[in-house]
Design an enzyme around this catalytic site. Structure first.
Site, PDB file in Angstrom:
ATOM      1  N   HIS A   1       0.848  -1.186   0.000  1.00  0.00           N
ATOM      2  CA  HIS A   1       0.000   0.000   0.000  1.00  0.00           C
ATOM      3  C   HIS A   1       0.887   1.240   0.000  1.00  0.00           C
ATOM      4  O   HIS A   1       2.074   1.176   0.352  1.00  0.00           O
ATOM      5  CB  HIS A   1      -0.920  -0.007   1.219  1.00  0.00           C
ATOM      6  CG  HIS A   1      -1.985  -1.053   1.142  1.00  0.00           C
ATOM      7  ND1 HIS A   1      -2.385  -1.806   2.227  1.00  0.00           N
ATOM      8  CD2 HIS A   1      -2.743  -1.477   0.087  1.00  0.00           C
ATOM      9  CE1 HIS A   1      -3.343  -2.632   1.853  1.00  0.00           C
ATOM     10  NE2 HIS A   1      -3.573  -2.466   0.567  1.00  0.00           N
TER      11      HIS A   1
ATOM     12  N   GLY B   1      -3.437  -1.933  -7.179  1.00  0.00           N
ATOM     13  CA  GLY B   1      -4.447  -2.716  -6.476  1.00  0.00           C
ATOM     14  C   GLY B   1      -5.876  -2.276  -6.712  1.00  0.00           C
ATOM     15  O   GLY B   1      -6.727  -3.084  -7.096  1.00  0.00           O
TER      16      GLY B   1
ATOM     17  N   ARG C   1      -7.194 -15.034   0.602  1.00  0.00           N
ATOM     18  CA  ARG C   1      -8.000 -16.258   0.656  1.00  0.00           C
ATOM     19  C   ARG C   1      -7.548 -17.248  -0.400  1.00  0.00           C
ATOM     20  O   ARG C   1      -7.421 -18.453  -0.144  1.00  0.00           O
ATOM     21  CB  ARG C   1      -9.483 -15.934   0.457  1.00  0.00           C
ATOM     22  CG  ARG C   1     -10.413 -17.136   0.691  1.00  0.00           C
ATOM     23  CD  ARG C   1     -11.825 -16.870   0.222  1.00  0.00           C
ATOM     24  NE  ARG C   1     -11.908 -16.873  -1.228  1.00  0.00           N
ATOM     25  CZ  ARG C   1     -12.013 -17.988  -1.968  1.00  0.00           C
ATOM     26  NH1 ARG C   1     -12.028 -19.172  -1.391  1.00  0.00           N
ATOM     27  NH2 ARG C   1     -12.099 -17.908  -3.279  1.00  0.00           N
TER      28      ARG C   1
ATOM     29  N   ASP D   1      -4.544  -6.692  -7.647  1.00  0.00           N
ATOM     30  CA  ASP D   1      -4.625  -7.814  -6.709  1.00  0.00           C
ATOM     31  C   ASP D   1      -5.321  -9.006  -7.350  1.00  0.00           C
ATOM     32  O   ASP D   1      -4.935 -10.158  -7.151  1.00  0.00           O
ATOM     33  CB  ASP D   1      -5.379  -7.396  -5.439  1.00  0.00           C
ATOM     34  CG  ASP D   1      -4.654  -6.297  -4.676  1.00  0.00           C
ATOM     35  OD1 ASP D   1      -3.422  -6.187  -4.831  1.00  0.00           O
ATOM     36  OD2 ASP D   1      -5.320  -5.555  -3.931  1.00  0.00           O
TER      37      ASP D   1
ATOM     38  N   ASP E   1     -10.831  -7.016  -2.561  1.00  0.00           N
ATOM     39  CA  ASP E   1      -9.819  -7.637  -3.420  1.00  0.00           C
ATOM     40  C   ASP E   1      -8.644  -8.163  -2.589  1.00  0.00           C
ATOM     41  O   ASP E   1      -8.080  -9.225  -2.880  1.00  0.00           O
ATOM     42  CB  ASP E   1      -9.290  -6.632  -4.451  1.00  0.00           C
ATOM     43  CG  ASP E   1     -10.340  -6.249  -5.472  1.00  0.00           C
ATOM     44  OD1 ASP E   1     -11.420  -6.884  -5.476  1.00  0.00           O
ATOM     45  OD2 ASP E   1     -10.094  -5.319  -6.260  1.00  0.00           O
TER      46      ASP E   1
ATOM     47  N   ASP F   1      -1.076  -1.827   4.800  1.00  0.00           N
ATOM     48  CA  ASP F   1      -1.247  -0.719   5.742  1.00  0.00           C
ATOM     49  C   ASP F   1      -2.410  -1.078   6.659  1.00  0.00           C
ATOM     50  O   ASP F   1      -3.569  -1.053   6.237  1.00  0.00           O
ATOM     51  CB  ASP F   1      -1.532   0.571   4.977  1.00  0.00           C
ATOM     52  CG  ASP F   1      -1.826   1.756   5.893  1.00  0.00           C
ATOM     53  OD1 ASP F   1      -1.741   1.576   7.131  1.00  0.00           O
ATOM     54  OD2 ASP F   1      -2.127   2.842   5.379  1.00  0.00           O
TER      55      ASP F   1
ATOM     56  N   HIS G   1     -10.419  -1.085  -1.994  1.00  0.00           N
ATOM     57  CA  HIS G   1     -10.403  -2.406  -2.623  1.00  0.00           C
ATOM     58  C   HIS G   1     -10.162  -3.494  -1.568  1.00  0.00           C
ATOM     59  O   HIS G   1      -9.520  -4.508  -1.841  1.00  0.00           O
ATOM     60  CB  HIS G   1      -9.330  -2.474  -3.700  1.00  0.00           C
ATOM     61  CG  HIS G   1      -7.930  -2.223  -3.211  1.00  0.00           C
ATOM     62  ND1 HIS G   1      -7.573  -1.109  -2.494  1.00  0.00           N
ATOM     63  CD2 HIS G   1      -6.798  -2.966  -3.329  1.00  0.00           C
ATOM     64  CE1 HIS G   1      -6.286  -1.185  -2.191  1.00  0.00           C
ATOM     65  NE2 HIS G   1      -5.795  -2.295  -2.688  1.00  0.00           N
TER      66      HIS G   1
END
Length: 276
Positions: A129, A177, A218, A182, A212, A202, A209
């Protein structure tokens, strides 16, 4: 004639310094001295020969930095020409690691990944980030000897920074991102092309997002791809890849939940196929 105490003092200092350097190398690589013995014991005989010790010093880039004869004289206590694990332990157990403030600064990783041209895998993703980009850049700089051998995938802006500041080659650049980067990396994870992800997140800011980001972590869990989200976990991940290879995670089977899901899906497909 009494021995010259100044000469003895100098000899002992040089001797201890050489052993200290070897202990500090092990500490910086986060491996125990027992692990270092196993690395030195190439033929797995249970003892370390002179030639094996020279090979180890070359691997950890200490050949020109230590006095080999002094190290060997200290290790080979019974002068048999071989160093046993007990001799090794007795020698190094009295030497504490130096205080290390930047564990990976100045360490040359002994890794040269071998890639197949027909399989564009083994990608190492570097993502951060905005507020975490300086920290990620410092982390990569401390570990540049490792990352310069990797196929790096990152966002366009971060990639340009890594190329211009550190001279690294970025294998693939994706969108930022919030614009789908992502998800692009997640798709590559699903295809089995990503070995690891270092995502400097961060934790104190809201992200448009966020869904995302959660989806990316995951999918890493689904496909057993290791990922780190800060400098501390990043050090662990880099150490693992440096010592065991970029594909070390492939040694582990799919999780039970993934196996169960696949079995259930197969049953659904069979049931649908049998329905008129």
């Amino acid at each position: 004639m009494a021995p010259n105490s100044d000469i003895l003092s100098l000899s002992t200092a040089t001797h201890d310094d050489s052993l200290q350097k070897l202990v500090d190398v092990a500490t910086k690589r986060w491996i125990s001295m027992d692990d270092l013995f196993d690395q030195a014991d190439v033929d797995q005989s249970g003892d370390v020969s002179k030639e094996e010790m020279k090979i180890l010093l070359k691997q950890v880039h200490l050949t020109d930095a230590v006095n080999f004869d002094m190290i060997w004289s200290s290790l080979d206590e019974d002068k048999s020409g071989e160093v046993t694990r007990k001799e090794w332990h007795d020698c190094f157990s009295q030497i504490a690691p130096s205080k290390i403030t930047a564990p990976y600064q100045g360490v040359s990783w002994n890794i040269t990944p071998s890639y197949r041209d027909d399989v564009p895998g083994g990608l190492v993703a570097l993502v951060a980030h905005n507020k975490m980009k300086p920290q990620m850049a410092r982390f990569v700089e401390l570990n540049v000897e490792f990352f310069k051998h990797c196929r790096i995938i990152t966002t366009g802006s971060t990639g340009k920074t890594l190329e211009d500041k550190l001279g690294l080659h970025v294998y693939k650049k994706v969108a930022s991102g919030p614009l789908g980067g992502d998800q692009e990396i997640g798709a590559l994870v699903t295809q089995g092309l990503v070995s690891a992800i270092l995502f400097f997140k961060d934790p104190l800011s809201a992200h448009q997002h966020a869904a995302d980001i959660e989806a990316l972590t995951r999918i890493c869990d689904v496909h057993n791809v290791p990922y780190a989200t800060n400098s501390a976990s990043g050090k662990c991940l880099v150490t693992a890849m440096a010592s065991m290879g970029l594909d070390f995670a492939n040694d582990y089977d799919e999780s039970d939940t993934v196996k169960e899901y696949k079995a259930e899906q197969q049953m659904v497909i069979q049931k649908v196929s049998q329905t008129d």
